[in-house]
Design a protein around this motif. Structure first.
Motif, PDB file in Angstrom:
ATOM      1  N   GLN A  35       0.461  -1.402  -0.223  1.00 48.07           N
ATOM      2  CA  GLN A  35       0.031  -0.233  -0.156  1.00 48.07           C
ATOM      3  C   GLN A  35       0.641   1.396  -0.329  1.00 48.07           C
ATOM      4  O   GLN A  35      -0.185   2.464  -0.194  1.00 48.07           O
ATOM      5  N   ALA A  36       1.806   1.490   0.620  1.00 49.26           N
ATOM      6  CA  ALA A  36       2.952   2.424   0.674  1.00 49.26           C
ATOM      7  C   ALA A  36       3.563   2.814  -0.347  1.00 49.26           C
ATOM      8  O   ALA A  36       4.298   2.055  -1.408  1.00 49.26           O
ATOM      9  N   ILE A  37       3.552   3.911  -0.328  1.00 47.45           N
ATOM     10  CA  ILE A  37       4.799   4.969  -1.772  1.00 47.45           C
ATOM     11  C   ILE A  37       5.944   5.008  -0.809  1.00 47.45           C
ATOM     12  O   ILE A  37       5.384   6.197  -0.149  1.00 47.45           O
ATOM     13  N   PHE A  38       6.935   5.021  -0.957  1.00 54.07           N
ATOM     14  CA  PHE A  38       8.191   5.433  -0.424  1.00 54.07           C
ATOM     15  C   PHE A  38       8.888   6.493  -1.225  1.00 54.07           C
ATOM     16  O   PHE A  38       8.449   6.596  -2.363  1.00 54.07           O
ATOM     17  N   PRO A  39       9.391   7.255  -0.287  1.00 52.78           N
ATOM     18  CA  PRO A  39      10.041   8.590  -1.132  1.00 52.78           C
ATOM     19  C   PRO A  39      11.493   8.400  -1.950  1.00 52.78           C
ATOM     20  O   PRO A  39      12.025   7.208  -1.406  1.00 52.78           O
ATOM     21  N   ASP A  40      11.542   9.718  -2.912  1.00 53.59           N
ATOM     22  CA  ASP A  40      12.191   9.368  -3.657  1.00 53.59           C
ATOM     23  C   ASP A  40      13.669  10.133  -3.200  1.00 53.59           C
ATOM     24  O   ASP A  40      13.755  11.748  -3.110  1.00 53.59           O
ATOM     25  N   PHE A  41      14.445   9.560  -2.735  1.00 51.53           N
ATOM     26  CA  PHE A  41      15.921   9.848  -1.965  1.00 51.53           C
ATOM     27  C   PHE A  41      16.579  10.733  -3.247  1.00 51.53           C
ATOM     28  O   PHE A  41      17.580  10.855  -2.447  1.00 51.53           O
ATOM     29  N   SER A  42      16.561  10.787  -4.273  1.00 48.26           N
ATOM     30  CA  SER A  42      17.079  10.874  -5.299  1.00 48.26           C
ATOM     31  C   SER A  42      16.887  12.600  -5.184  1.00 48.26           C
ATOM     32  O   SER A  42      17.871  13.684  -6.415  1.00 48.26           O
ATOM     33  N   PHE A  43      15.946  13.001  -5.132  1.00 52.43           N
ATOM     34  CA  PHE A  43      15.384  14.533  -4.723  1.00 52.43           C
ATOM     35  C   PHE A  43      16.082  15.151  -3.912  1.00 52.43           C
ATOM     36  O   PHE A  43      15.773  14.710  -3.041  1.00 52.43           O
ATOM     37  N   SER A  44      16.920  16.145  -4.203  1.00 54.53           N
ATOM     38  CA  SER A  44      16.982  16.908  -2.718  1.00 54.53           C
ATOM     39  C   SER A  44      16.466  17.468  -1.770  1.00 54.53           C
ATOM     40  O   SER A  44      16.607  17.753  -0.738  1.00 54.53           O
ATOM     41  N   LYS A  45      15.094  17.401  -2.058  1.00 54.72           N
ATOM     42  CA  LYS A  45      14.018  17.405  -0.926  1.00 54.72           C
ATOM     43  C   LYS A  45      12.987  16.837  -0.688  1.00 54.72           C
ATOM     44  O   LYS A  45      11.362  16.545  -0.418  1.00 54.72           O
ATOM     45  N   ALA A  46      13.572  15.496  -0.652  1.00 55.77           N
ATOM     46  CA  ALA A  46      13.001  14.340  -0.387  1.00 55.77           C
ATOM     47  C   ALA A  46      11.892  13.848   0.580  1.00 55.77           C
ATOM     48  O   ALA A  46      11.084  14.083   0.101  1.00 55.77           O
ATOM     49  N   MET A  47      12.358  14.989   1.827  1.00 61.39           N
ATOM     50  CA  MET A  47      11.758  14.563   3.431  1.00 61.39           C
ATOM     51  C   MET A  47      10.542  15.334   3.137  1.00 61.39           C
ATOM     52  O   MET A  47       9.193  15.417   3.644  1.00 61.39           O
ATOM     53  N   GLU A  48      10.976  16.333   2.618  1.00 62.86           N
ATOM     54  CA  GLU A  48       9.400  17.069   2.513  1.00 62.86           C
ATOM     55  C   GLU A  48       9.049  17.754   1.410  1.00 62.86           C
ATOM     56  O   GLU A  48       7.296  17.781   2.295  1.00 62.86           O
ATOM     57  N   LEU A  49       9.139  17.012   0.491  1.00 63.27           N
ATOM     58  CA  LEU A  49       7.841  16.079  -0.251  1.00 63.27           C
ATOM     59  C   LEU A  49       7.323  15.282   0.563  1.00 63.27           C
ATOM     60  O   LEU A  49       5.649  15.060   0.088  1.00 63.27           O
ATOM     61  N   ALA A  50       8.035  14.254   0.484  1.00 57.99           N
ATOM     62  CA  ALA A  50       6.813  13.038   1.729  1.00 57.99           C
ATOM     63  C   ALA A  50       5.778  14.051   2.486  1.00 57.99           C
ATOM     64  O   ALA A  50       5.092  13.310   2.470  1.00 57.99           O
ATOM     65  N   GLU A  51       6.593  14.329   3.515  1.00 60.48           N
ATOM     66  CA  GLU A  51       5.606  15.253   4.367  1.00 60.48           C
ATOM     67  C   GLU A  51       4.738  16.027   3.358  1.00 60.48           C
ATOM     68  O   GLU A  51       3.003  15.984   4.184  1.00 60.48           O
ATOM     69  N   LEU A  52       4.714  16.263   2.554  1.00 59.42           N
ATOM     70  CA  LEU A  52       3.051  17.409   2.366  1.00 59.42           C
ATOM     71  C   LEU A  52       2.559  16.692   1.394  1.00 59.42           C
ATOM     72  O   LEU A  52       1.586  16.700   1.165  1.00 59.42           O
ATOM     73  N   LEU A  53       3.434  15.207   0.663  1.00 59.19           N
ATOM     74  CA  LEU A  53       2.507  14.793  -0.530  1.00 59.19           C
ATOM     75  C   LEU A  53       1.521  13.284   0.425  1.00 59.19           C
ATOM     76  O   LEU A  53       0.490  13.595   0.593  1.00 59.19           O
ATOM     77  N   SER A  54       2.091  13.501   1.749  1.00 60.87           N
ATOM     78  CA  SER A  54       1.209  12.253   2.884  1.00 60.87           C
ATOM     79  C   SER A  54       0.082  13.241   3.142  1.00 60.87           C
ATOM     80  O   SER A  54      -0.906  13.012   3.889  1.00 60.87           O
ATOM     81  N   GLN A  55       0.590  14.583   3.622  1.00 62.79           N
ATOM     82  CA  GLN A  55      -0.355  15.956   4.283  1.00 62.79           C
ATOM     83  C   GLN A  55      -1.523  16.397   3.140  1.00 62.79           C
ATOM     84  O   GLN A  55      -2.555  16.150   3.444  1.00 62.79           O
ATOM     85  N   ALA A  56      -0.863  15.597   2.149  1.00 60.37           N
ATOM     86  CA  ALA A  56      -2.133  15.511   1.069  1.00 60.37           C
ATOM     87  C   ALA A  56      -3.244  14.450   0.980  1.00 60.37           C
ATOM     88  O   ALA A  56      -3.698  14.262  -0.504  1.00 60.37           O
ATOM     89  N   GLY A  57      -2.728  13.599   1.272  1.00 63.05           N
ATOM     90  CA  GLY A  57      -3.418  12.461   1.382  1.00 63.05           C
ATOM     91  C   GLY A  57      -3.016  11.526   0.721  1.00 63.05           C
ATOM     92  O   GLY A  57      -3.609  10.264   0.406  1.00 63.05           O
ATOM     93  N   LEU A  58      -1.378  11.165   0.280  1.00 60.13           N
ATOM     94  CA  LEU A  58      -1.103  10.850  -0.563  1.00 60.13           C
ATOM     95  C   LEU A  58      -0.131   9.234   0.363  1.00 60.13           C
ATOM     96  O   LEU A  58       0.234  10.011   1.268  1.00 60.13           O
ATOM     97  N   PRO A  59      -0.555   7.998  -0.039  1.00 62.07           N
ATOM     98  CA  PRO A  59       0.694   7.043   0.877  1.00 62.07           C
ATOM     99  C   PRO A  59       1.612   6.993   0.789  1.00 62.07           C
ATOM    100  O   PRO A  59       1.962   5.994   1.203  1.00 62.07           O
ATOM    101  N   VAL A  60       2.209   8.025   0.926  1.00 62.48           N
ATOM    102  CA  VAL A  60       3.973   8.505   1.119  1.00 62.48           C
ATOM    103  C   VAL A  60       4.133   8.178   2.935  1.00 62.48           C
ATOM    104  O   VAL A  60       3.878   9.200   3.519  1.00 62.48           O
ATOM    105  N   VAL A  61       4.996   7.596   3.009  1.00 63.52           N
ATOM    106  CA  VAL A  61       5.385   6.854   4.412  1.00 63.52           C
ATOM    107  C   VAL A  61       6.969   7.574   4.580  1.00 63.52           C
ATOM    108  O   VAL A  61       8.049   7.473   4.322  1.00 63.52           O
TER     109      VAL A  61
END
Length: 371
Positions: free
Chosen positions: A43-69
């Motif tokens: 069920q999970a979508i894992f963050p893409d650490f090749s992107f320089s702002k990976a954790m910031e992106l993962a946080e906001l996507l999960s807040q928007a309802g996407l199952p990013v862990v």
């Protein structure tokens, strides 16, 4: 979370643990989506650490309802090693998710960060097709519009700072935000340059098309009318300054605007560019000369709004003897010259003669037989 240290049997046990978690569907991965809950590996979508702002992106996507862990890169690597079919976030996946279902982000900055990621794998021209339907194009009124194929939906315009100042108040929903990160702006420019999407690089020809949407209907084809800045939908003085700033820098041929009243006069009116042969520059005329020229039907161009262009002399008269004679001739409309001067004073007539017969006007063919 255990990590494989390369020592047997520990490394095999760690690998088996991750395999078991994935295959048994155990809910041990946390996401903040929909108030926060636990997910299985599938069920999970894992963050893409090749992107320089990976954790910031993962946080906001999960807040928007996407199952990013919320996990670290070593944990993701262990899951990929044990279960290669995990869902790893990538720009293509995110674009498709957002095209299928629009998401609301908490701030404009968050949405622009998502756009930055969605454009991060931009390559050949066919990439533009992958943006179709993505509602992440930021415009000047603070909203976001949709990427569409050229010819579909509203056109949006990519502008320089000068052009942005000209358009931001009148058609902000059609102008791309000019405060975007440099990398994002560059990619949007490349998309516009490809001519495949509904993003257009702004030009003077596009301004001609847009003027009926920017200026009041009564301004179209009007030879002369009163100008009340920022009233009744009329443009502000700042807009007029921006217009001429744009024309000066980006329009080689201003004759294409000849039918628009874009010349502001001292008396509070505007006159059609192509109907300005009796308009003369307001260049510190004496009281007598100013009064005389007014009586002769001449109009004065405002000098405080930076109305300048290399071609302006083709439409407006300079404050020279030839310019005065041309303006008077145009204003007279072939009227008897004696009738023109009936209402002028002797002092005004003497000053006009003194001005015209200055020796400097008779060099370089400034005054010809036609005068």
């Amino acid at each position: 979370w255990p990590s494989a240290a390369g020592v047997e049997p520990w490394s095999s046990m760690v690998w088996k643990l991750y395999v078991s978690i994935a295959e048994l569907g155990i809910h041990v991965l946390y996401t903040k989506a929909r108030g926060g809950h636990w997910l299985s590996t599938r069920q999970a979508i894992f963050p893409d650490f090749s992107f320089s702002k990976a954790m910031e992106l993962a946080e906001l996507l999960s807040q928007a309802g996407l199952p990013v862990v919320s996990v670290t890169k070593p944990i993701i690597d262990n899951f990929i090693n044990a279960y290669p079919s995990v869902h790893l976030l990538n720009p293509h996946l995110l674009r498709n998710l957002l095209i299928r279902r629009k998401r609301d982000f908490r701030s404009r900055e968050e949405a622009i960060l998502v756009l930055e990621y969605c454009l991060s794998d931009m390559g050949d021209p066919s990439f533009c097709d992958k943006l179709q339907g993505l509602a992440l194009l930021p415009v000047a009124n603070g909203s976001f519009t949709t990427f569409n194929k050229r010819g579909e939906g509203e056109r949006v315009f990519l502008t320089s700072q000068i052009e942005f100042e000209l358009l931001k108040d009148s058609i902000p929903h059609l102008v791309i935000d000019n405060s975007l990160p440099e990398g994002v702006s560059k990619k949007l420019y490349d998309i516009a340059y490809s001519a495949r999407m509904n993003i257009y690089i702004f030009t003077s020809n596009l301004l001609i098309e847009l003027l009926p949407r920017i200026l009041p209907p009564e301004w179209q084809h009007a030879k002369q009318l009163s100008w009340f800045p920022e009233q009744q939908g009329q443009p502000s003085m700042e807009w007029m300054v921006s217009l001429w700033n744009f024309l000066r820098h980006s329009c080689d041929d201003i004759s294409v605007f000849a039918k628009w009243p874009i010349l502001p006069l001292v008396d509070g009116k505007v006159v059609q560019l192509g109907n300005a042969a009796n308009v003369i520059r307001d260049d510190g005329w004496s009281e007598n000369m100013h009064s005389l020229l007014q009586k002769l039907g001449c109009l004065f161009l405002r000098s405080d709004l930076q109305i300048e262009h290399p071609q302006l002399a083709n439409f407006v008269q300079e404050s020279t003897a030839a310019g005065v004679l041309n303006a008077v001739q145009s204003a007279s409309n072939l009227q008897d010259i004696k009738e023109l001067f009936m209402s002028t004073s002797l002092a005004e007539a003497h000053e006009l003669r003194s001005f015209i017969f200055q020796s400097k006007w008779f060099s370089g063919n400034q005054i010809t037989s036609s005068h």
